[in-house]
Write a protein that holds these residues in place. Structure first.
Motif, PDB file in Angstrom:
ATOM      1  N   LEU A  59      -1.504  -5.735 -12.630  1.00 56.79           N
ATOM      2  CA  LEU A  59      -1.955  -4.366 -12.566  1.00 56.79           C
ATOM      3  C   LEU A  59      -3.146  -4.517 -12.004  1.00 56.79           C
ATOM      4  CD1 LEU A  59      -2.043  -1.128 -12.920  1.00 56.79           C
ATOM      5  CD2 LEU A  59      -3.593  -1.813 -14.256  1.00 56.79           C
ATOM      6  N   ALA A  60      -4.376  -5.826 -11.720  1.00 59.53           N
ATOM      7  CA  ALA A  60      -5.392  -5.566 -10.436  1.00 59.53           C
ATOM      8  C   ALA A  60      -4.281  -6.563  -9.507  1.00 59.53           C
ATOM      9  CB  ALA A  60      -5.678  -6.759 -10.952  1.00 59.53           C
ATOM     10  N   THR A  61      -2.974  -7.394  -9.446  1.00 58.49           N
ATOM     11  CA  THR A  61      -2.355  -7.462  -8.180  1.00 58.49           C
ATOM     12  C   THR A  61      -2.607  -6.198  -7.804  1.00 58.49           C
ATOM     13  OG1 THR A  61      -2.297  -9.551  -9.296  1.00 58.49           O
ATOM     14  CG2 THR A  61      -0.602  -9.142  -7.344  1.00 58.49           C
ATOM     15  N   LEU A  62      -1.481  -5.548  -8.383  1.00 59.45           N
ATOM     16  CA  LEU A  62      -0.617  -3.759  -7.681  1.00 59.45           C
ATOM     17  C   LEU A  62      -2.093  -3.652  -6.319  1.00 59.45           C
ATOM     18  CD1 LEU A  62       1.472  -2.106  -7.208  1.00 59.45           C
ATOM     19  CD2 LEU A  62       0.485  -1.543  -9.416  1.00 59.45           C
ATOM     20  N   LEU A  63      -3.176  -3.122  -7.959  1.00 60.86           N
ATOM     21  CA  LEU A  63      -3.672  -2.389  -7.039  1.00 60.86           C
ATOM     22  C   LEU A  63      -4.758  -2.782  -5.915  1.00 60.86           C
ATOM     23  CD1 LEU A  63      -6.016  -0.762  -9.958  1.00 60.86           C
ATOM     24  CD2 LEU A  63      -3.947   0.301  -8.641  1.00 60.86           C
ATOM     25  N   HIS A  64      -5.032  -4.261  -5.835  1.00 58.53           N
ATOM     26  CA  HIS A  64      -5.661  -5.373  -4.647  1.00 58.53           C
ATOM     27  C   HIS A  64      -3.872  -4.705  -3.517  1.00 58.53           C
ATOM     28  CE1 HIS A  64      -6.463  -8.123  -2.292  1.00 58.53           C
ATOM     29  NE2 HIS A  64      -5.678  -8.752  -1.948  1.00 58.53           N
ATOM     30  N   ASN A  65      -3.372  -4.953  -3.651  1.00 60.90           N
ATOM     31  CA  ASN A  65      -1.982  -5.016  -2.594  1.00 60.90           C
ATOM     32  C   ASN A  65      -1.974  -3.279  -2.112  1.00 60.90           C
ATOM     33  OD1 ASN A  65      -1.305  -7.513  -3.067  1.00 60.90           O
ATOM     34  ND2 ASN A  65       1.008  -6.894  -4.012  1.00 60.90           N
ATOM     35  N   ALA A  68       8.907   0.447   4.242  1.00 58.85           N
ATOM     36  CA  ALA A  68       7.888  -0.157   4.674  1.00 58.85           C
ATOM     37  C   ALA A  68       6.792   0.082   3.850  1.00 58.85           C
ATOM     38  CB  ALA A  68       7.233   0.217   6.289  1.00 58.85           C
ATOM     39  N   ILE A  69       6.065   1.164   3.634  1.00 58.85           N
ATOM     40  CA  ILE A  69       5.030   1.049   2.257  1.00 58.85           C
ATOM     41  C   ILE A  69       5.280  -0.403   1.161  1.00 58.85           C
ATOM     42  CG2 ILE A  69       3.583   2.564   0.597  1.00 58.85           C
ATOM     43  CD1 ILE A  69       4.900   4.774   2.861  1.00 58.85           C
ATOM     44  N   LEU A  70       6.899   0.291   0.304  1.00 62.63           N
ATOM     45  CA  LEU A  70       6.419  -0.601  -0.426  1.00 62.63           C
ATOM     46  C   LEU A  70       7.102  -2.145  -0.209  1.00 62.63           C
ATOM     47  CD1 LEU A  70      10.177   1.327  -1.964  1.00 62.63           C
ATOM     48  CD2 LEU A  70       7.689   1.211  -2.622  1.00 62.63           C
ATOM     49  N   ARG A  71       7.531  -2.371   1.006  1.00 64.83           N
ATOM     50  CA  ARG A  71       6.832  -3.483   1.779  1.00 64.83           C
ATOM     51  C   ARG A  71       6.065  -4.492   1.314  1.00 64.83           C
ATOM     52  NH1 ARG A  71      11.283  -2.768   5.536  1.00 64.83           N
ATOM     53  NH2 ARG A  71       9.982  -1.846   6.530  1.00 64.83           N
ATOM     54  N   ASP A  72       4.520  -4.041   1.819  1.00 64.78           N
ATOM     55  CA  ASP A  72       3.383  -4.405   1.653  1.00 64.78           C
ATOM     56  C   ASP A  72       2.897  -4.268   0.022  1.00 64.78           C
ATOM     57  OD1 ASP A  72       2.976  -3.990   3.903  1.00 64.78           O
ATOM     58  OD2 ASP A  72       2.219  -2.210   4.728  1.00 64.78           O
TER      59      ASP A  72
END
Length: 350
Positions: free
Chosen positions: A303-309, A341-345
């Motif tokens: 979750l922390a990685t997702l929120l960082h991305n 494009a958003i999902l790639r980030d």
């Protein structure tokens, strides 16, 4: 869907694959992946009966159809077999555009087929395509407003994609057709969103719109992570932990099953693959991705990685974080056309 001469062996192979999977009562049934409406009713009935499922217990039983195959007799037969829903590919209401993408039906046939569906008492959905070769914004707007005036319970609208190996792709490579400019595609999508909203449709997934109570139950299960079984050449399946796919070749598919072997190729999904599958499927929808569910399934570090991305996307407004005490991430409707494009980030690196 195979050619006319292959219907019998192909249906036999489908039933053989089902037998290898074992007894199973699904929530929904979807017969699609091509042109199943050209399947003779006798073979369709053989297939459904051979599956040995309780059609009356299904939440939804859908069959795809082409407008030229929709007749009062066909509708009567599919209702008798147990289907409750038809998904029909209208695609366009201009004959030159239909011819440009190799469709066999005419706009008149599409209009007649919609009238028959309206009178049938079945649930139904229609598909439209925008970004067709030579299609202007005015022509798209005209088709869109006519289709919405029919008040179909459900409508799916897709931006034309040029897939390698298709006739359209070959024409694109040869310079015989041109891809729709990005700005025009965006204007077409915005016109679609506005018209659907003004007509009372809920935009619940990037390409899908429904009147209240008419969301596609089967398709929604792909986006919420529910396991599903796909039968046939090119079909994909997911049992909750593993994904597998069948060969594209109908001959290879039939030959393997005639020898009692399942032709599937099991994908070796990593935990990162599962994380990314979840991000991609949930963020295609208006419900978005529940951060609580994500943390439960993959842990607080994920979750922390997702929120960082997501941080720069949240800052720019390309992604929204909403709701308390159960927050979700969503992509706003205005950005859905560039969702890839958003999902790639957002997705995790392997």
């Amino acid at each position: 869907m195979p050619g006319q001469q292959d219907f019998g062996p192909y249906v036999q192979a489908l039933l053989a694959e089902w037998a290898l999977i074992g007894p199973y009562q699904p929530y929904t049934l979807y017969i699609g992946g091509g042109t199943p409406s050209i399947l003779p009713i006798s073979q369709l009935q053989r297939l459904v009966h051979g599956l040995e499922i309780d059609m009356t217990a299904l939440q939804e039983a859908t069959i795809e159809a082409n407008p030229e195959d929709v007749t009062p007799e066909w509708l009567h037969d599919i209702k008798r077999i147990g289907f409750s829903r038809v998904s029909m590919g209208v695609q366009s209401l201009r004959d030159p555009l239909l011819q440009a993408i190799g469709r066999r039906h005419s706009a008149l046939q599409a209009r007649h087929a919609v009238k028959l569906l309206q009178e049938s008492g079945l649930e139904y959905s229609i598909d439209l395509i925008y970004g067709l070769p030579g299609q202007s914004l005015d022509v798209w707007d005209e088709a869109l407003h006519e289709a919405l005036a029919w008040r179909p319970p459900h409508i799916s609208c897709y931006l034309l994609s040029y897939e390698p190996g298709t006739r359209l792709y070959a024409q694109l490579m040869a310079g015989k057709v041109e891809e729709t400019p990005e700005q025009l595609a965006s204007e077409m999508y915005q016109a679609l969103c506005l018209a659907a909203r003004q007509n009372g449709y809920h935009h619940y997934e990037i390409s899908n719109f429904a009147l209240h109570g008419h969301h596609a139950v089967h398709n929604s299960r792909y986006w919420d992570g529910t396991p599903y079984i796909g039968l046939g050449a090119s079909a994909h399946s997911f049992d909750g932990s593993r994904r597998w796919s069948n060969p594209h070749s109908i001959k290879k598919y039939i030959d393997s099953l005639s020898r009692g072997h399942h032709p599937r190729v099991i994908e070796n999904e990593t935990i990162i693959d599962r994380v990314n599958d979840t991000i991609i499927t949930r963020l295609r929808t208006s419900r978005g991705l529940s951060l609580g569910d994500f943390s439960r399934d993959f842990g607080p570090q994920a979750l922390a990685t997702l929120l960082h991305n997501a941080a720069p996307l949240l800052h720019s407004g390309s992604v929204l974080k909403q709701g308390t005490p159960a927050p979700t991430l969503t992509i706003p409707e205005s950005h859905w056309l560039i969702a890839d494009a958003i999902l790639r980030d957002l997705i995790f690196d392997q």
